[in-house]
Structures are given as structure tokens and as C-alpha cells.
Motif scaffolding. Structure first.
Motif, PDB file in Angstrom:
ATOM      1  N   MET A 150      -5.319   9.726  -6.038  1.00  0.00           N
ATOM      2  CA  MET A 150      -4.834  11.078  -6.291  1.00  0.00           C
ATOM      3  C   MET A 150      -3.373  11.087  -6.743  1.00  0.00           C
ATOM      4  O   MET A 150      -2.922  12.029  -7.402  1.00  0.00           O
ATOM      5  N   SER A 151      -2.624  10.039  -6.410  1.00  0.00           N
ATOM      6  CA  SER A 151      -1.206   9.999  -6.769  1.00  0.00           C
ATOM      7  C   SER A 151      -1.020  10.068  -8.275  1.00  0.00           C
ATOM      8  O   SER A 151      -0.112  10.739  -8.767  1.00  0.00           O
ATOM      9  N   PHE A 152      -1.857   9.364  -9.016  1.00  0.00           N
ATOM     10  CA  PHE A 152      -1.722   9.407 -10.468  1.00  0.00           C
ATOM     11  C   PHE A 152      -2.017  10.806 -10.999  1.00  0.00           C
ATOM     12  O   PHE A 152      -1.303  11.310 -11.876  1.00  0.00           O
ATOM     13  N   LEU A 153      -3.057  11.451 -10.480  1.00  0.00           N
ATOM     14  CA  LEU A 153      -3.410  12.781 -10.966  1.00  0.00           C
ATOM     15  C   LEU A 153      -2.303  13.784 -10.678  1.00  0.00           C
ATOM     16  O   LEU A 153      -2.054  14.695 -11.467  1.00  0.00           O
ATOM     17  N   MET A 154      -1.638  13.631  -9.549  1.00  0.00           N
ATOM     18  CA  MET A 154      -0.574  14.552  -9.174  1.00  0.00           C
ATOM     19  C   MET A 154       0.744  14.228  -9.864  1.00  0.00           C
ATOM     20  O   MET A 154       1.574  15.123 -10.061  1.00  0.00           O
ATOM     21  N   SER A 206      -2.081  -0.819  -9.369  1.00  0.00           N
ATOM     22  CA  SER A 206      -3.343  -0.109  -9.591  1.00  0.00           C
ATOM     23  C   SER A 206      -3.398   1.138  -8.726  1.00  0.00           C
ATOM     24  O   SER A 206      -2.931   1.133  -7.593  1.00  0.00           O
ATOM     25  N   TRP A 207      -3.976   2.193  -9.294  1.00  0.00           N
ATOM     26  CA  TRP A 207      -4.299   3.394  -8.514  1.00  0.00           C
ATOM     27  C   TRP A 207      -5.803   3.653  -8.584  1.00  0.00           C
ATOM     28  O   TRP A 207      -6.282   4.695  -8.116  1.00  0.00           O
ATOM     29  N   LEU A 234       0.845  -1.192   0.000  1.00  0.00           N
ATOM     30  CA  LEU A 234       0.000   0.000   0.000  1.00  0.00           C
ATOM     31  C   LEU A 234       0.883   1.245   0.000  1.00  0.00           C
ATOM     32  O   LEU A 234       1.688   1.441   0.911  1.00  0.00           O
ATOM     33  N   HIS A 235       0.708   2.076  -1.019  1.00  0.00           N
ATOM     34  CA  HIS A 235       1.517   3.288  -1.177  1.00  0.00           C
ATOM     35  C   HIS A 235       0.640   4.527  -1.031  1.00  0.00           C
ATOM     36  O   HIS A 235      -0.425   4.609  -1.634  1.00  0.00           O
ATOM     37  N   GLU A 236       1.113   5.496  -0.268  1.00  0.00           N
ATOM     38  CA  GLU A 236       0.446   6.791  -0.234  1.00  0.00           C
ATOM     39  C   GLU A 236       0.675   7.544  -1.535  1.00  0.00           C
ATOM     40  O   GLU A 236      -0.193   8.243  -2.033  1.00  0.00           O
ATOM     41  N   ASP A 237       1.892   7.441  -2.083  1.00  0.00           N
ATOM     42  CA  ASP A 237       2.224   8.046  -3.364  1.00  0.00           C
ATOM     43  C   ASP A 237       3.359   7.229  -3.962  1.00  0.00           C
ATOM     44  O   ASP A 237       3.778   6.225  -3.399  1.00  0.00           O
ATOM     45  N   TYR A 238       3.859   7.676  -5.104  1.00  0.00           N
ATOM     46  CA  TYR A 238       4.861   6.892  -5.813  1.00  0.00           C
ATOM     47  C   TYR A 238       6.270   7.050  -5.252  1.00  0.00           C
ATOM     48  O   TYR A 238       7.184   6.359  -5.700  1.00  0.00           O
ATOM     49  N   ARG A 239       6.455   7.927  -4.285  1.00  0.00           N
ATOM     50  CA  ARG A 239       7.801   8.174  -3.766  1.00  0.00           C
ATOM     51  C   ARG A 239       8.002   7.639  -2.351  1.00  0.00           C
ATOM     52  O   ARG A 239       9.133   7.478  -1.910  1.00  0.00           O
ATOM     53  N   LEU A 297      -0.058  24.378  -9.175  1.00  0.00           N
ATOM     54  CA  LEU A 297       1.154  24.793  -8.486  1.00  0.00           C
ATOM     55  C   LEU A 297       1.311  24.034  -7.171  1.00  0.00           C
ATOM     56  O   LEU A 297       2.401  23.571  -6.831  1.00  0.00           O
ATOM     57  N   VAL A 298       0.199  23.904  -6.434  1.00  0.00           N
ATOM     58  CA  VAL A 298       0.245  23.138  -5.189  1.00  0.00           C
ATOM     59  C   VAL A 298       0.608  21.687  -5.462  1.00  0.00           C
ATOM     60  O   VAL A 298       1.484  21.106  -4.813  1.00  0.00           O
ATOM     61  N   HIS A 299      -0.061  21.092  -6.454  1.00  0.00           N
ATOM     62  CA  HIS A 299       0.221  19.698  -6.789  1.00  0.00           C
ATOM     63  C   HIS A 299       1.660  19.528  -7.245  1.00  0.00           C
ATOM     64  O   HIS A 299       2.339  18.582  -6.857  1.00  0.00           O
ATOM     65  N   GLY A 300       2.132  20.458  -8.092  1.00  0.00           N
ATOM     66  CA  GLY A 300       3.503  20.370  -8.576  1.00  0.00           C
ATOM     67  C   GLY A 300       4.512  20.510  -7.460  1.00  0.00           C
ATOM     68  O   GLY A 300       5.521  19.804  -7.414  1.00  0.00           O
ATOM     69  N   SER A 301       4.253  21.411  -6.521  1.00  0.00           N
ATOM     70  CA  SER A 301       5.171  21.595  -5.397  1.00  0.00           C
ATOM     71  C   SER A 301       5.217  20.349  -4.517  1.00  0.00           C
ATOM     72  O   SER A 301       6.282  19.917  -4.072  1.00  0.00           O
ATOM     73  N   LEU A 302       4.041  19.758  -4.275  1.00  0.00           N
ATOM     74  CA  LEU A 302       4.001  18.527  -3.484  1.00  0.00           C
ATOM     75  C   LEU A 302       4.740  17.400  -4.192  1.00  0.00           C
ATOM     76  O   LEU A 302       5.410  16.587  -3.571  1.00  0.00           O
ATOM     77  N   ARG A 303       4.607  17.364  -5.519  1.00  0.00           N
ATOM     78  CA  ARG A 303       5.275  16.321  -6.284  1.00  0.00           C
ATOM     79  C   ARG A 303       6.793  16.457  -6.175  1.00  0.00           C
ATOM     80  O   ARG A 303       7.508  15.483  -5.948  1.00  0.00           O
ATOM     81  N   VAL A 304       7.308  17.692  -6.332  1.00  0.00           N
ATOM     82  CA  VAL A 304       8.748  17.900  -6.221  1.00  0.00           C
ATOM     83  C   VAL A 304       9.234  17.574  -4.817  1.00  0.00           C
ATOM     84  O   VAL A 304      10.280  16.955  -4.621  1.00  0.00           O
ATOM     85  N   LEU A 305       8.434  17.960  -3.797  1.00  0.00           N
ATOM     86  CA  LEU A 305       8.812  17.662  -2.424  1.00  0.00           C
ATOM     87  C   LEU A 305       8.878  16.159  -2.195  1.00  0.00           C
ATOM     88  O   LEU A 305       9.820  15.643  -1.590  1.00  0.00           O
ATOM     89  N   SER A 306       7.870  15.444  -2.690  1.00  0.00           N
ATOM     90  CA  SER A 306       7.866  13.995  -2.496  1.00  0.00           C
ATOM     91  C   SER A 306       9.023  13.347  -3.234  1.00  0.00           C
ATOM     92  O   SER A 306       9.611  12.375  -2.760  1.00  0.00           O
TER      93      SER A 306
END
Length: 568
Positions: free
Chosen positions: A223-227, A194-195, A19-24, A542-551
């Protein structure tokens, strides 16, 4: 299903659910060997809170291990889970409360599993707390449920009406899982990613096939895929995923990212392990699928990995699919439009097509798809609307044709546009329009109103409105070239963002859209209004992109210097 879970006790200790919260982030690993003990503990927790055999419990299905084990715990108790969508950030509170109230009143359910998304919502339902994470009853033996017992109730997508409850019996559930696993040739050595949300049949049944086959399952928050669509591709590469299941919009959405990247930015991907990608849920954009496979061919992605298929909640899930060794194919349909094969019906089903005049269709003749046998539900759950006809066939409401034994889907009956006796479909128009660079992908709706073809579309930039007449003519020209239909310029309307409702599975609710247009409730776009919409959209990106870079910077085994920049 409980017998399947009990058999997992003897699985190899390294097999299980990731189980992953996101891909990172690092996953939570739950070995399959622990499943029976986890289910038994969940059942004890539910019984202690008054849930008994026959109790109906609304289960807002979030991607959470406690919610997943609650589903199986309710099965073990003999209670009946009603699997529904959770409260999403894009869903208004009152609208969601009204939805739950209708489910509660229609099906006599007074209890609801208290999932995290319900926090802060006032509900006229008794909340059943989630079980403690990781609770186990060692040495547990799950009961054997009868084949006719209801495992759970899942709901149709609700694209044309309020979602209908479909009773999923233990027999039909295991039968369809077996059909999918055997058709695909899944083994314990497979790795499935799967997501998809678990409240949707593709997400839940797709995950359960892993339990049936004993394959590793990598489940990520939707949401991970969308972000981070690139993160999805990287995860397929890094984890050597062999199988996945996606809706068509994942192809369209990923192309937005791929089109911004240079070939060298994709060089690190290795998708050669991916042998099966089940593609379903919505009309397939054929040009985009071709473009996607061509762009990733240098990374080892095989065109034949994509398996267009067809299914529905009424049949548990899968009804037809391309074979494991078959490549997908495209033909010209009866209306002159390209159509993609969704394969032959699984041998357990009888499929036929019926024309408008009531007779059965011949080869390559357009008609409504009717289904019988296999894992088809006997009826809707406590609903006066019949599911099957006199001969036991279910009229699906989908239109298509058969060629060389393969089924081709052209659209829904309600999405048919008839001009001079010829049948066209909304998706044909919408896909043609969305190939224009100034139209937002997935944000177009086409329907017929008193004989006129009406186009509602979201533009990418206010400049489109500054040259409104020119832009309208381009839309009309794109339709004429692709579909062969002339649309009046004044029937092409550019609208404000966020007015095209979709179902929980991402399908356009065209009937609701057409009714809103007829009542004058659709707001047309102005340069100032569209500018405000774009500012909101860019802020979210911008929020999604920033979270993605942080992750990416904090990701396990990665250095911050290698993080991709946000592309918002």
C-alpha cells in the motif's frame, strides 16, 4: 531453500532484510545471520501446535516478518504451505471466505495461518497462531530437504479461471533463483527494493533472490507505493538501490505524480545507482515507459536499467529477460502494432511457438508460446488439468513472436480480437484509449462480442457524459489512429467506477467482464452517478494524501517544513 537459509548464518553481519511499514518510517532490520535461528524457532512453535510433516496449511501471505518466517518454518517441519492472497480491504468478506473454502476443499487443507487480516472473519478452518516476533533457537541447524520435496504451492493469477495450484519443488525453486541471480549478476553488494505483495510470484521469488545472493533486501508494504509513489522514487535514491522489480502499472501510476511536478521538485533525486528494474506481469505501455525514462533521465536514471522480462508461476518465475548490458528495443509486430522485446529465453528453457493450424511458427510469425525444461512444474497440484503436452511442452496461453532470437509478447489467447483474419489484442486498444486525457488510466476493458469490439471505460469527470457522443467519437478516433480498426460509436460505453475486476496481480479479468456485460450487469455511467463515484474517490485520496503528509512530517531525519503537499 533450507540449505540457502542455513548458509546465511555466515553472511556479513550488516547484510539482511529491512522491513518498512512505509517510506518514511524507520525499518525493522533482521540480519541474515539470524535467519536459521528464526526459522528453527518458528518450526518449534508450529510443531507445538500440532503441525506435522505433510500437514497442509493455508498461508495468506501478508508482508510481515512472522508470516515470512512461518513459510520457512513450515518447510523446516516438512508441512506444505499453500500460499494465497490475504484478505484485502477491497475484498468482500463473503467472497474471501468462499475463496478460502474452495482452496480448503480442493486441496484438503483444514488449517490456516492466523494472520492479522483474518481478524473478525468467521472461518471453518483451524487457526494456527503466528510465532512470537523475534523468537530464536541459537545454534540451530536446519534440515536438508530432498530436491523433489514440495517447498510450497503458489497459484496462477486466475485471469481466466479459478487460480490453479502450482507445486514448487525444492529443486525448481533453487534452480530458478539461481537462473535469475546469475542472469542479473547479483552480488552481496547489491541493494534490492520491492513493494510487491508476497502472495504474488514476482514479490516472493524476487525477495528470495536476495537470500540466494546475500544482497540487502528493502521490503515495503504494497500500500505504501499506492499512497506515495514519489516516496518510492525517493527511497530508491536515498538508499542507493541497485535493483528492483515492478509491474507495468507502476510506471503508469508514477507518471500521474511526475506530471504534476516541476523539474526543480525532482532535482533532489539521484537514481544513478539503479542498474536493473525487472518489468513484467502485464503488457508494457511503451509510450509511458519512454516518457518515464525521459522524465527521470536528468536524475541519473538509465533507459537500459529497465529489463522487460517474461515469466509465470508454472516456471517458479522467470523464463526470459533482457541481458544485463542490453537496452530494451521495440519493433513493429505482425499486426502492425509496436511490440517490446522481453529478451532471450534463459538457457535452461526450450521455447517455441505454435500457429493456430498446429504447425510450428517461423520467424516473426504469431503463435502460442510453448515452454519446456528449466524449472517448469511437472503438473498442476492435485488437478486433473494437464500442465504439459506429449512432448513435455507447456502451452502457456500467451501469444507472441520471435525476432532475432528475442521473444515478443503480444497478448493472451483469450484477449485476442480477430477482425478480417487479422489478430489484434485488447491491450493495444486499451492503451490507445487511456492516452485520452478524459479516460482513467487502468480502467478500460476491450473485448469482442459476436464480432463487435466493445469498449468499457471509466471517465474522469461528469462533463465527459454531458458531451457523450463527442467523447465516444474521440475514443473511436484514438483506436483508429493507433490500431487501424474502426469501432462503432454505440459500442463505446462509459461505465460506473469499480466494475472491472482484476486478479491479485493486477490483470484485468476480461472473461468475467465480458460475461457481466453479456448478462446486462454492467452499470452505465450517468452524470449524477459519476459525480457520486468521484466524491468517494476524492475522499479516499484525501485520506491517503493526509496520511502521506503526516508520515513525511514525522519521518526519520526529515523536517515537517519539507513535506510535500498532498496531491489529491
Amino acid at each position: 531453500m533450507l540449505d540457502l537459509l542455513q548458509r546465511l548464518e555466515s553472511a556479513a553481519p550488516e547484510r539482511g532484510l529491512y522491513l518498512h511499514e512505509d517510506y518514511r518510517s524507520a525499518p525493522t532490520f533482521i540480519p541474515y545471520t539470524e535467519f536459521p535461528a528464526r526459522v528453527a524457532a518458528c518450526a518449534e512453535h508450529l510443531r507445538a501446535r500440532g503441525v506435522q510433516r505433510g500437514t497442509r496449511v493455508i498461508l495468506p501471505f501478508e508482508t510481515d516478518e512472522r508470516v515470512l518466517f512461518s513459510l520457512f518454518g513450515l518447510m523446516e517441519v516438512g508441512a506444505l504451505p499453500l500460499s494465497v492472497k490475504p484478505h484485502l480491504p477491497t475484498t468482500g468478506r463473503q467472497g474471501y471466505r468462499d475463496f478460502l473454502e474452495r482452496i480448503s476443499q480442493r486441496y484438503g487443507a483444514s488449517r490456516i495461518l492466523d494472520v492479522p487480516s483474518l481478524k473478525g472473519l468467521e472461518l471453518p478452518l483451524e487457526r494456527v497462531p503466528l510465532p512470537p516476533a523475534g523468537a530464536r533457537v541459537e545454534g540451530a541447524r536446519l534440515r536438508t530437504a530432498s530436491e523433489d520435496e514440495l517447498a510450497f504451492v503458489q497459484f496462477s493469477s486466475g485471469s481466466t479461471s479459478f487460480p490453479k495450484g502450482v507445486p514448487i519443488t525444492q529443486r525448481n525453486l533453487v534452480a530458478n533463483l539461481g537462473m535469475i541471480v546469475h542472469h542479473d549478476g547479483m552480488t552481496p553488494e547489491d541493494r534490492v527494493a520491492s513493494w510487491l505483495p508476497l502472495f504474488h510470484d514476482m514479490g516472493l521469488i524476487g525477495l528470495m533472490t536476495c537470500f540466494y545472493a546475500g544482497s540487502d533486501a528493502y521490503l515495503t508494504q504494497p500500500m505504501s507505493f499506492l499512497m506515495d509513489p514519489m516516496g518510492w522514487l525517493e527511497s530508491l535514491s536515498e538508499r542507493r538501490i541497485t535493483s528492483s522489480v515492478i509491474p507495468n502499472f507502476a510506471i503508469d501510476y508514477s507518471l500521474k505524480t511526475l506530471n504534476e511536478l516541476e523539474p526543480e521538485e525532482l532535482a533532489h533525486l539521484d537514481l544513478s545507482a539503479l542498474r536493473t528494474v525487472h518489468l513484467a506481469s502485464e503488457p508494457i505501455n511503451i509510450p509511458n515507459l519512454k516518457r518515464f525514462t525521459e522524465q527521470l533521465a536528468p536524475q541519473g536514471l538509465r533507459r537500459s536499467a529497465f529489463k522487460p522480462c517474461y515469466g509465470m508461476a508454472e516456471a517458479v518465475l522467470m523464463v526470459t529477460c533482457m541481458g544485463r548490458e542490453e537496452d530494451w528495443r521495440v519493433v513493429t509486430g505482425p499486426s502492425g502494432q509496436p511490440a517490446i522485446s522481453v529478451g532471450r529465453p534463459l538457457r535452461e528453457f526450450d521455447v517455441r511457438l505454435r500457429a493456430e493450424n498446429g504447425r510450428l511458427c517461423d520467424e516473426r510469425e504469431l503463435g502460442e508460446i510453448e515452454l519446456r525444461g528449466g524449472s517448469l512444474a511437472p503438473e498442476y497440484f492435485e488437478d486433473e488439468r494437464p500442465l504439459r503436452g506429449e512432448e513435455g511442452f507447456y502451452a502457456t496461453g500467451d501469444l507472441g513472436f520471435v525476432q532475432d532470437g528475442e521473444l515478443f509478447i503480444t497478448g493472451r489467447i483469450g484477449d485476442r480480437i480477430k477482425i478480417n483474419g487479422q489478430s489484434y489484442f485488447s491491450a493495444d486498444f486499451e492503451q490507445a484509449i487511456e492516452r485520452l486525457p478524459f479516460i482513467r488510466t487502468g480502467r478500460t476493458a476491450v473485448f469482442q462480442d459476436q464480432g463487435r469490439v466493445v469498449v468499457l471505460a471509466e471517465a474522469r469527470h461528469p462533463a465527459v457524459l454531458a458531451r457523450r457522443a463527442h467523447s465516444q467519437r474521440q475514443v473511436c478516433a484514438a483506436i483508429l489512429e493507433a490500431v487501424g480498426v474502426t469501432v462503432s460509436q454505440e459500442d463505446v460505453l462509459f461505465i460506473r467506477y469499480g466494475q472491472l475486476p482484476k486478479t491479485s496481480s493486477g490483470k484485468l479479468q476480461r472473461r468475467a467482464i465480458a460475461e457481466a456485460h453479456a448478462r446486462g450487469h454492467i452499470r452505465l455511467a450517468t452524470p449524477l452517478g459519476l459525480h457520486a463515484d468521484l466524491l468517494k474517490l476524492r475522499a479516499r485520496r484525501l485520506v491517503h494524501g493526509s496520511l502521506r503528509v503526516l508520515s513525511q512530517g514525522l519521518g526519520r531525519g526529515r523536517e515537517a517544513a519539507h513535506a510535500r503537499p498532498a496531491r489529491g
